[in-house]
Enzyme design. Sequence first.
Site, mmCIF file in Angstrom:
data_model
loop_
_atom_site.group_PDB
_atom_site.id
_atom_site.type_symbol
_atom_site.label_atom_id
_atom_site.label_comp_id
_atom_site.label_asym_id
_atom_site.label_seq_id
_atom_site.Cartn_x
_atom_site.Cartn_y
_atom_site.Cartn_z
ATOM 1 N N LYS A 147 47.529 61.961 63.821
ATOM 2 C CA LYS A 147 46.607 62.517 62.853
ATOM 3 C C LYS A 147 47.108 62.206 61.438
ATOM 4 O O LYS A 147 48.281 61.900 61.302
ATOM 5 C CB LYS A 147 46.461 64.020 63.060
ATOM 6 N N HIS A 177 49.735 67.773 67.443
ATOM 7 C CA HIS A 177 50.852 68.401 68.163
ATOM 8 C C HIS A 177 50.670 69.912 68.332
ATOM 9 O O HIS A 177 51.301 70.512 69.193
ATOM 10 C CB HIS A 177 52.194 68.049 67.520
ATOM 11 N N LYS A 181 51.561 73.025 71.798
ATOM 12 C CA LYS A 181 52.365 74.247 71.744
ATOM 13 C C LYS A 181 52.011 75.137 72.934
ATOM 14 O O LYS A 181 50.849 75.229 73.319
ATOM 15 C CB LYS A 181 52.109 74.994 70.427
ATOM 16 N N GLU A 215 53.057 78.219 55.675
ATOM 17 C CA GLU A 215 54.354 77.543 55.836
ATOM 18 C C GLU A 215 55.248 77.932 54.673
ATOM 19 O O GLU A 215 54.786 78.041 53.535
ATOM 20 C CB GLU A 215 54.176 76.026 55.848
ATOM 21 N N ASP A 234 45.542 67.619 55.972
ATOM 22 C CA ASP A 234 46.803 67.627 56.720
ATOM 23 C C ASP A 234 46.804 68.716 57.806
ATOM 24 O O ASP A 234 47.326 68.501 58.899
ATOM 25 C CB ASP A 234 47.965 67.866 55.737
ATOM 26 N N HIS A 239 44.898 70.601 62.695
ATOM 27 C CA HIS A 239 45.506 71.643 63.528
ATOM 28 C C HIS A 239 44.664 72.920 63.630
ATOM 29 O O HIS A 239 44.456 73.456 64.710
ATOM 30 C CB HIS A 239 46.878 72.028 62.975
ATOM 31 N N LYS A 325 51.598 75.365 51.731
ATOM 32 C CA LYS A 325 53.042 75.127 51.588
ATOM 33 C C LYS A 325 53.638 76.157 50.629
ATOM 34 O O LYS A 325 52.924 76.707 49.778
ATOM 35 C CB LYS A 325 53.281 73.729 51.000
HETATM 36 C C1 BG6 Z 1 52.292 68.370 60.460
HETATM 37 C C2 BG6 Z 1 51.957 68.334 58.996
HETATM 38 O O1 BG6 Z 1 51.267 67.772 61.197
HETATM 39 O O2 BG6 Z 1 52.452 69.714 60.872
HETATM 40 C C3 BG6 Z 1 53.047 69.008 58.193
HETATM 41 O O3 BG6 Z 1 51.812 66.989 58.550
HETATM 42 C C4 BG6 Z 1 53.300 70.409 58.727
HETATM 43 O O4 BG6 Z 1 52.702 69.055 56.807
HETATM 44 C C5 BG6 Z 1 53.520 70.379 60.231
HETATM 45 O O5 BG6 Z 1 54.435 70.947 58.074
HETATM 46 C C6 BG6 Z 1 53.617 71.783 60.801
HETATM 47 O O6 BG6 Z 1 53.976 71.726 62.141
HETATM 48 P P1 BG6 Z 1 54.799 72.892 62.851
HETATM 49 O O7 BG6 Z 1 54.739 72.590 64.303
HETATM 50 O O8 BG6 Z 1 56.174 72.828 62.252
HETATM 51 O O9 BG6 Z 1 54.102 74.146 62.464
#
Ligand code: BG6
Length: 474
Positions: A147, A177, A181, A215, A234, A239, A325
Amino acid sequence: PRPDDHVIVLFGATGDLARRKLLPGLFHLTRAGLMPEHFRVVGSAPAADALSDEEFRAHARAAVDEFGRSEPRGEAWEAFEAALSFGSADPDDPQPLLAAVEAAEQELGGGPRRLFHLAVPPVAFASVVRLLGDTQLAEHARVIVEKPFGTDLPSAQELNATIHAVFDESKIFRIDHFLGKESVDNILALRFANGLFEPVWNRQHISHVQIDVPEQIGIEGRSRFFEGTGTFRDMIVTHLFQLMGFVAMEPPAALEAHALRDEKERVFQSLRPLDPAQVVRGQYTGYRDEPGVDPHSDTETFAALRVELDNWRWAGVPFFLRSGKSLAQGRHVVTLGFREPVLRMFPVDAHHAVGLRSNQLVIDFADPGGVTSRFLTKEPGPLMRLEEAEMVFRYAGCYNERHALEGYERLILDAMLGDQSLFTRSDGIENLWAAATPLLEQPPPVEPYAPGSWGPDRIGQLIAPYRWSLPDRH
Ligand code: BG6
């Protein structure tokens, strides 16, 4: 089941994702006994970044030491390392890669499967796909694509056309991803393995849904990627929307890829085009001073939005999505807010200590996550006073977590097994970009927020009359 023998080709082998996730992930799968009996991993990158086999092995070793599981590499490492080789590839010179793939296939014998993992920036997707087509490497192969898939509807359609010219949709594994999870599978288990939850999982009982992924980390030196991407592309269109698909889907006819994906994609078909007035775009103060960031940048590092699904189950139930972020906490939380009882039987002052955070089911899908039910109880004593209470289930301590796989590990394994259940489909992605178009065409201005906060002030207004379930009491 164990996957068939494989040659895995990792494009972007010298990049950030390979270092942080893919190489440690492949090694963990090896150690967990989940890789094919025989496999090779061929790293690839443009000739300018070429490594020797030895250098690639050292690179992988350093990546596993820095980002892998905390236990020492142990005995499994040597066999894994021996399976690694490198072959650079440029559109006008794919020869080193061809030679490396051929050598790996000969070593394995018996016609192993090929799996390409395109861990490259979106601008490089098309040229890598064409290279795979032109060199016939793509024949009988599967491909994992990272992605974000495109940056808007036309670019996603173009990318789909490019890929479909070379690969059949059944061979394309668009990875997100978050869908690997554990707790995403757990949403399915919670909803469809219990008689307790699914009957109330609808507009009759649920007033609103929150999908909240703040985050704590900043952009971590990824300014080049982030400046051109922003939080909406992003995190949200990828996600968070994918998670929403699993939370909101109808029960599938069976727990298999076709049925699951059909139901998830139907959710995206019913997504109402996003209303820019219902979106808060934020940027943390200090972002414009980060190295590599335009001092006048309009890129959002935060997005919160209210969206609606125009379908029978969810009509009139707002979904609130938030991610950003440099926020106060790093969390992954889905909250279902339930409707108030039809009649308020309790005296107004009974609710004295009660915030608005009861009457919720909270699914925490951190690794390892949990599920919390929040409700009201009576405080002991002669007076009828209500108090907030919780029933908490946490994975940690309940199961042997050694069996847990990280998102990427689970999904790479599924791709080797040919199971597309947890991968995104071309029509779904295009529906999401189509719904996003009004926002992409008329993005509201970015609003500042302090690092370490929960986002711009207006997020409270966005979710009113409800409240964000984060921060919680833990
Ligand atoms: C990624 C993004 O796909 O997912 C990042 O590009 C982000 O910016 C990350 O920090 C978050 O993944 P996880 O699994 O750490 O929550």
